[in-house]
Design a protein around this motif. Structure first.
Motif, short mmCIF file in Angstrom:
data_model
loop_
_atom_site.label_atom_id
_atom_site.label_comp_id
_atom_site.label_asym_id
_atom_site.label_seq_id
_atom_site.Cartn_x
_atom_site.Cartn_y
_atom_site.Cartn_z
N SER A 1 -19.88 -6.20 5.32
CA SER A 1 -19.12 -6.49 5.51
C SER A 1 -17.83 -5.84 7.05
O SER A 1 -18.10 -4.66 6.26
CB SER A 1 -18.58 -7.43 4.17
OG SER A 1 -17.46 -6.82 3.89
N ALA A 2 -17.52 -6.68 7.19
CA ALA A 2 -16.22 -5.69 7.64
C ALA A 2 -15.16 -5.46 6.99
O ALA A 2 -14.41 -4.38 7.41
CB ALA A 2 -15.47 -6.68 8.84
N ALA A 3 -15.04 -5.69 5.74
CA ALA A 3 -13.73 -5.02 4.52
C ALA A 3 -14.14 -3.61 4.35
O ALA A 3 -15.51 -3.25 3.76
CB ALA A 3 -13.77 -6.35 3.48
N PRO A 4 -13.35 -3.24 3.93
CA PRO A 4 -12.95 -1.39 3.49
C PRO A 4 -14.90 -2.02 1.85
O PRO A 4 -14.26 -2.47 0.83
CB PRO A 4 -12.45 -1.21 2.97
CG PRO A 4 -11.60 -2.15 3.96
CD PRO A 4 -12.05 -3.13 3.92
N PRO A 5 -15.30 -1.09 2.17
CA PRO A 5 -16.38 -0.89 1.12
C PRO A 5 -15.92 -0.41 -0.35
O PRO A 5 -14.42 0.35 -0.55
CB PRO A 5 -17.59 -0.29 1.06
CG PRO A 5 -17.39 0.97 1.97
CD PRO A 5 -15.35 0.29 2.68
N ASP A 6 -16.06 -1.02 -1.89
CA ASP A 6 -15.73 0.13 -3.22
C ASP A 6 -14.16 -0.32 -3.35
O ASP A 6 -13.18 0.14 -4.34
CB ASP A 6 -16.05 1.04 -3.07
CG ASP A 6 -17.57 1.41 -2.88
OD1 ASP A 6 -18.52 0.77 -3.54
OD2 ASP A 6 -18.04 2.67 -2.16
N VAL A 7 -13.65 -1.14 -2.87
CA VAL A 7 -11.96 -1.88 -2.50
C VAL A 7 -12.20 -3.18 -2.77
O VAL A 7 -12.58 -4.24 -2.35
CB VAL A 7 -10.86 -1.11 -1.62
CG1 VAL A 7 -9.83 -1.20 -2.17
CG2 VAL A 7 -11.36 0.36 -1.02
N ALA A 8 -11.65 -3.71 -4.53
CA ALA A 8 -10.82 -4.99 -4.41
C ALA A 8 -9.67 -5.28 -3.77
O ALA A 8 -8.92 -4.74 -3.62
CB ALA A 8 -10.15 -4.71 -5.75
N LEU A 9 -10.06 -6.51 -2.75
CA LEU A 9 -9.31 -7.20 -1.72
C LEU A 9 -8.56 -8.43 -2.20
O LEU A 9 -9.36 -9.05 -1.89
CB LEU A 9 -9.43 -7.06 -0.36
CG LEU A 9 -10.01 -5.36 0.27
CD1 LEU A 9 -11.12 -5.73 1.22
CD2 LEU A 9 -9.22 -4.63 0.18
N PHE A 10 -7.47 -8.96 -2.21
CA PHE A 10 -6.76 -10.36 -2.31
C PHE A 10 -7.65 -11.00 -0.73
O PHE A 10 -7.45 -10.98 0.19
CB PHE A 10 -5.64 -10.22 -2.24
CG PHE A 10 -5.41 -11.20 -2.07
CD1 PHE A 10 -4.69 -12.45 -2.90
CD2 PHE A 10 -4.54 -12.28 -1.06
CE1 PHE A 10 -4.61 -13.34 -3.59
CE2 PHE A 10 -4.16 -13.72 -1.22
CZ PHE A 10 -4.20 -14.53 -2.38
N PRO A 11 -8.21 -12.19 -1.53
CA PRO A 11 -9.00 -13.34 -0.30
C PRO A 11 -8.38 -14.06 0.32
O PRO A 11 -8.59 -15.14 0.27
CB PRO A 11 -9.92 -14.45 -1.62
CG PRO A 11 -9.78 -14.19 -2.62
CD PRO A 11 -8.51 -13.05 -2.41
N VAL A 12 -7.83 -13.45 1.26
CA VAL A 12 -6.05 -14.07 2.09
C VAL A 12 -6.71 -15.33 2.49
O VAL A 12 -6.42 -15.89 3.36
CB VAL A 12 -5.78 -13.41 2.91
CG1 VAL A 12 -5.87 -12.48 3.73
CG2 VAL A 12 -4.22 -13.76 3.18
N GLN A 13 -8.31 -14.89 3.00
CA GLN A 13 -8.99 -16.03 3.90
C GLN A 13 -9.35 -17.12 3.07
O GLN A 13 -9.27 -18.12 3.40
CB GLN A 13 -10.69 -15.32 4.68
CG GLN A 13 -10.88 -13.83 5.06
CD GLN A 13 -10.90 -12.87 3.97
OE1 GLN A 13 -10.57 -12.92 3.08
NE2 GLN A 13 -11.51 -11.71 4.48
N LEU A 14 -10.17 -16.55 1.65
CA LEU A 14 -9.88 -18.18 1.62
C LEU A 14 -8.79 -19.10 1.07
O LEU A 14 -8.19 -20.34 0.71
CB LEU A 14 -10.41 -18.14 0.02
CG LEU A 14 -12.15 -17.93 0.22
CD1 LEU A 14 -12.28 -17.83 -1.39
CD2 LEU A 14 -12.79 -18.37 1.14
#
Length: 260
Positions: free
Chosen positions: A162-175
């Motif tokens: 995906s376009a997001a950085p791998p191996d980093v937990a990210l807040f799903p601001v899109q949802l």
């Protein structure tokens, strides 16, 4: 997170079909559940097509305006490649640029066919958060427009492709933005069921979305949004739109009669 799907051996990015579904549903709502205006259904449909062209052009132009300086700086010592140019022109759109482009598309249609600009705009505005909500689900699937690093359970891991950085937990601001846009769509749809003065429906939308976007920008983690002093480009646009929307929503009501 599902960046791509396989259909009959073809790998298709999920983002594209979701955008098409959102646009189709938005147009259907505008045409078959219209705002109370004296606009024919065929005019709403064709005006929506003009607006969609404006969305694509405007969203890309604002992205280029924001991103091109950093691209130029990054390639100050190295030559540009065809891949670099392809990334610049095929990746990245800015919603506010698309919104401005849509308004220009509606304006061109209104002038070309001599129809009331605000009648057309108020007729199409309720569909925008519906299309936007579905589009943000596509962003989540693709991993773009991702949120800040945040530990689970609030953060999620995106796939490596995906376009997001791998191996980093990210807040799903899109949802979160998708959910808020769905709520805004319901509110606008309900508000538009009664006669409203010109610009009131549009005013309600830009005031509410301006607040939503300003707050959500603090949870964004991608760096392609342009930052000026404390705020991002979208936050500065929000700061300009919110008072304008409130003015149209409140002041116009006292000066104009509702339009059937």
């Amino acid at each position: 997170m599902l960046p791509t799907i396989s259909v009959f051996g073809l790998t298709i990015p999920v983002y594209g079909p979701l955008i098409l579904i959102g646009c189709a549903l938005g147009i259907l709502v505008a045409v078959y559940l219209p705002v109370r205006r004296d606009i024919k259904k065929q005019d709403i449909f064709f005006c929506a097509l003009y607006a969609l062209i404006g969305v694509i052009v405007g969203a890309k132009l604002l992205y280029l305006a924001i991103s091109l300086p950093s691209f130029i700086e990054a390639h100050a010592q190295t030559p540009w490649t065809l891949e670099d140019i392809n990334v610049l022109f095929t990746h990245g759109f800015v919603f506010y640029g698309g919104l401005i482009g849509a308004v220009l598309g509606i304006f061109i249609y209104s002038k070309q066919y001599r129809l009331p600009f605000w009648h057309l705009t108020d007729s199409l505005i309720p569909s925008i958060p519906l299309m936007h909500a579905i589009g943000r689900i596509g962003c989540f699937c693709a991993g773009c427009c991702y949120g800040r690093a945040m530990n689970p359970p609030w953060g999620v891991y995106f796939r490596a492709d995906s376009a997001a950085p791998p191996d980093v937990a990210l807040f799903p601001v899109q949802l979160l933005e998708s959910a808020l846009n769905f709520i805004l769509f319901i509110a606008l749809f309900a508000y538009s069921r009664k006669p409203r003065a010109d610009r009131q429906i549009t005013g309600l939308y830009i005031a509410c979305y301006g607040v939503i976007r300003f707050i959500l920008e603090f949870f964004r983690g991608d760096g392609d949004r342009g930052i000026l002093w404390l705020f991002s480009t979208s936050q500065w646009i929000s700061l300009a739109l919110v008072p304008l929307g409130l003015y149209w929503l409140i002041k116009i009501k006292s000066n104009n009669k509702p339009t059937l």
